[in-house]
Design an enzyme around this catalytic site. Structure first.
Site, short mmCIF file in Angstrom:
data_model
loop_
_atom_site.label_atom_id
_atom_site.label_comp_id
_atom_site.label_asym_id
_atom_site.label_seq_id
_atom_site.Cartn_x
_atom_site.Cartn_y
_atom_site.Cartn_z
N ASP A 1 52.75 72.14 96.61
CA ASP A 1 54.01 71.56 96.12
C ASP A 1 54.84 72.70 95.55
OD1 ASP A 1 54.94 68.54 94.66
OD2 ASP A 1 55.89 70.42 94.07
N ASP B 1 59.09 68.56 99.43
CA ASP B 1 58.66 69.89 99.01
C ASP B 1 57.14 69.97 98.87
OD1 ASP B 1 58.18 68.56 96.59
OD2 ASP B 1 58.74 70.29 95.39
N GLU B 2 56.46 69.10 99.63
CA GLU B 2 55.00 69.08 99.57
C GLU B 2 54.45 69.15 100.98
OE1 GLU B 2 53.20 65.69 97.29
OE2 GLU B 2 55.29 65.07 97.38
P1 TTP Z 1 59.26 67.42 92.54
O1 TTP Z 1 58.22 68.18 93.32
O2 TTP Z 1 58.84 66.16 91.87
O3 TTP Z 1 59.90 68.33 91.40
P2 TTP Z 1 60.17 69.87 91.37
O4 TTP Z 1 59.77 70.54 92.63
O5 TTP Z 1 61.59 70.08 90.94
O6 TTP Z 1 59.24 70.35 90.19
P3 TTP Z 1 57.64 70.48 90.14
O7 TTP Z 1 57.11 70.17 91.50
O8 TTP Z 1 57.39 71.90 89.76
O9 TTP Z 1 57.19 69.52 89.10
O10 TTP Z 1 60.49 67.08 93.46
C1 TTP Z 1 60.93 67.98 94.46
C2 TTP Z 1 62.43 68.00 94.54
O11 TTP Z 1 62.91 66.69 94.79
C3 TTP Z 1 63.13 68.43 93.28
O12 TTP Z 1 63.29 69.84 93.21
C4 TTP Z 1 64.46 67.73 93.36
C5 TTP Z 1 64.16 66.49 94.18
N1 TTP Z 1 64.15 65.32 93.30
C6 TTP Z 1 65.29 64.54 93.17
O13 TTP Z 1 66.31 64.82 93.82
N2 TTP Z 1 65.25 63.48 92.33
C7 TTP Z 1 64.15 63.15 91.58
O14 TTP Z 1 64.17 62.17 90.83
C8 TTP Z 1 62.97 63.95 91.73
C9 TTP Z 1 61.72 63.64 90.94
C10 TTP Z 1 63.01 65.03 92.59
MG MG Z 2 57.85 70.29 93.49
#
Ligand code: TTP
Ligand code: MG
Length: 419
Positions: A9, A98-99
């Site tokens: 991720d 993003d995973e």
């Molecule tokens: P996440 O993987 O949940 O968040 P992140 O990558 O910003 O942080 P981390 O993994 O380190 O905890 O979500 C991935 C992307 O998805 C995030 O960068 C932005 C988008 N996103 C939104 O647009 N709205 C949201 O409510 C969430 C949770 C994420």
């Molecule tokens: Mg992330």
């Protein structure tokens, strides 16, 4: 190690890309979004920022916050690059926004030390994109994801089979994939707070409490997850067409069939986890003339009402002769994985004007889409269990009494509802 899965991720995905693109943002609290925070850098999280928080509140908590309006196409380039690196190390990779899940089953001899391979992937991702990722390794995808969650950001954790039970037993139920705040609250009322305590509930009681998802959770709280990793194959288009039983000029029948075909196409798109960037409509007049047109959408979709309103618009443009129709068709094309990018595209449209503007409620459009998405998910589920015809929606109601139905839906004259 036995059969195993790697989950990765990207850390603070959107915010990290902005930092990588603009060195002045490096090491600073950064939030991406407009209206609400979509992604917050880890520097910003120290101030209590999190996704979904209104930007006004975020600014109060962190006055030095740098706010950036999102750039979805650029984020997609970064994630694709990272997924391409993963694909060099695994025969099957399943990706989301993003995973990614990498299937390492059967690769024990090639990768005797999976942690070393994960480290190499992490190093390459950082060198080639400037972003950090967090990786988890486990016997199945659930354990791999739970492992990576515990070491965010920029971490690596492997949960060996012998450690699994100790790893999940004492975690709060909310950490189990599939348990949301509502389910956690429900379990809390039964005094069940940890994943281990969930095992006290029988299969039947979990099903009574939560419906079918309860059965999945019954297995998951025991560390079991049989879902396989499958790269999603993307067809070029999803087409649904039919002739009418009799050539017709009756608008109710035509609209009904158009709606029905649209719904069949979007239902398939959802089942395959895809969204369309183009909608097309085709008509055949009874004198043999054929017309076809397509339209590009600004925001990809898989929702019935959206696709239907485009399809209807196209149909109206095409159907200009006073001649009966013999056949109609709807097509979804430009298909892309439904990876959650939509949300940001809406932020962009709203936020383009000014970062300081107070947006009345940026979430109104989102909420109605979310409502439709939830509703459709329920309808899709009911249809899967009880047959397509168990629910008749929208303008296809016009077809009731006009067309016969069986379990699979309306009996079209020459259906092409094959997918
Ligand atoms: P996440 O993987 O949940 O968040 P992140 O990558 O910003 O942080 P981390 O993994 O380190 O905890 O979500 C991935 C992307 O998805 C995030 O960068 C932005 C988008 N996103 C939104 O647009 N709205 C949201 O409510 C969430 C949770 C994420
Ligand atoms: Mg992330």
């Amino acid at each position: 190690m036995m059969a195993c899965v790697l989950h990765i991720d990207i850390d603070a995905f959107f915010a990290s890309v902005e930092q990588a693109r603009n060195p002045r943002l490096m090491g600073k609290p950064v939030a991406v979004g407009s209206g609400v925070v979509a992604s917050a850098s880890y520097e910003a999280r120290k101030f209590g920022l999190q996704a979904g928080m209104p930007l006004r509140k975020a600014r109060e908590l962190c006055p030095s916050l740098r706010i950036v309006v999102g750039h979805a196409p650029i984020y997609r380039c970064f994630s694709e690059r990272i997924f391409a690196i993963c694909s060099e190390y695994a025969p099957a990779v399943e990706t989301y926004l993003d995973e990614a899940y990498c299937d390492w089953n059967g690769m024990e001899r090639l990768y005797p030390v999976p942690e070393a391979v994960a480290s190499e992937i992490r190093r390459r991702v950082f060198e080639e994109t400037g972003l950090t990722i967090t990786a988890g390794i486990g016997r199945n995808r659930m354990l791999a994801k739970m492992a990576s969650k515990t070491v965010k950001p920029n971490g690596l954790r492997s949960v060996l089979p012998a450690e699994e039970d100790a790893f999940i037993r004492d975690l709060p139920v909310i950490r189990l994939p599939g348990v949301g705040p509502k389910t956690a609250k429900l379990l809390g009322k039964l005094n069940i707070r940890t994943i281990g305590e969930m095992r006290l509930l029988s299969e039947d009681s979990l099903r009574n409490l939560l419906g079918m998802p309860g059965l999945i959770l019954y297995a998951r709280c025991r560390g079991q997850d049989t879902q396989v990793i499958s790269p999603r194959e993307i067809p070029r288009s999803i087409r649904r067409e039919t002739s009418f039983h009799q050539d017709t000029t009756d608008r109710e029948t035509v609209d009904g069939v158009l709606y029905y075909l649209t719904e069949r196409a979007t239902n398939t798109a959802r089942r395959l986890g895809l969204k369309a960037r183009q909608v097309g409509v085709k008509i055949h007049y009874c004198d043999g003339l054929e017309e076809e047109t397509t339209r590009k959408l600004t925001t990809p979709t898989q929702l019935d009402t959206e696709v239907y309103s485009f399809a209807l618009g196209l149909f109206e443009r095409l159907y200009v002769r006073r001649v009966a129709l013999h056949r109609v068709g709807v097509a979804l094309a430009g298909l892309i994985p439904d990876d959650g990018f939509r949300q940001l595209e809406i932020f962009e449209a709203r936020g383009a004007s000014s970062a300081t503007e107070v947006v009345a409620d940026p979430c109104v459009g989102l909420r109605s889409q979310r409502r439709e998405r939830t509703l459709l998910a329920h309808i899709d589920q009911i249809r899967e269990r009880y047959g397509y015809a168990s629910v008749v929606c929208g303008k296809s109601l016009h077809l009731l009494g006009k067309l016969e139905q069986d379990d699979h839906g309306f009996l079209l004259r020459t259906s092409s509802l094959t997918l």
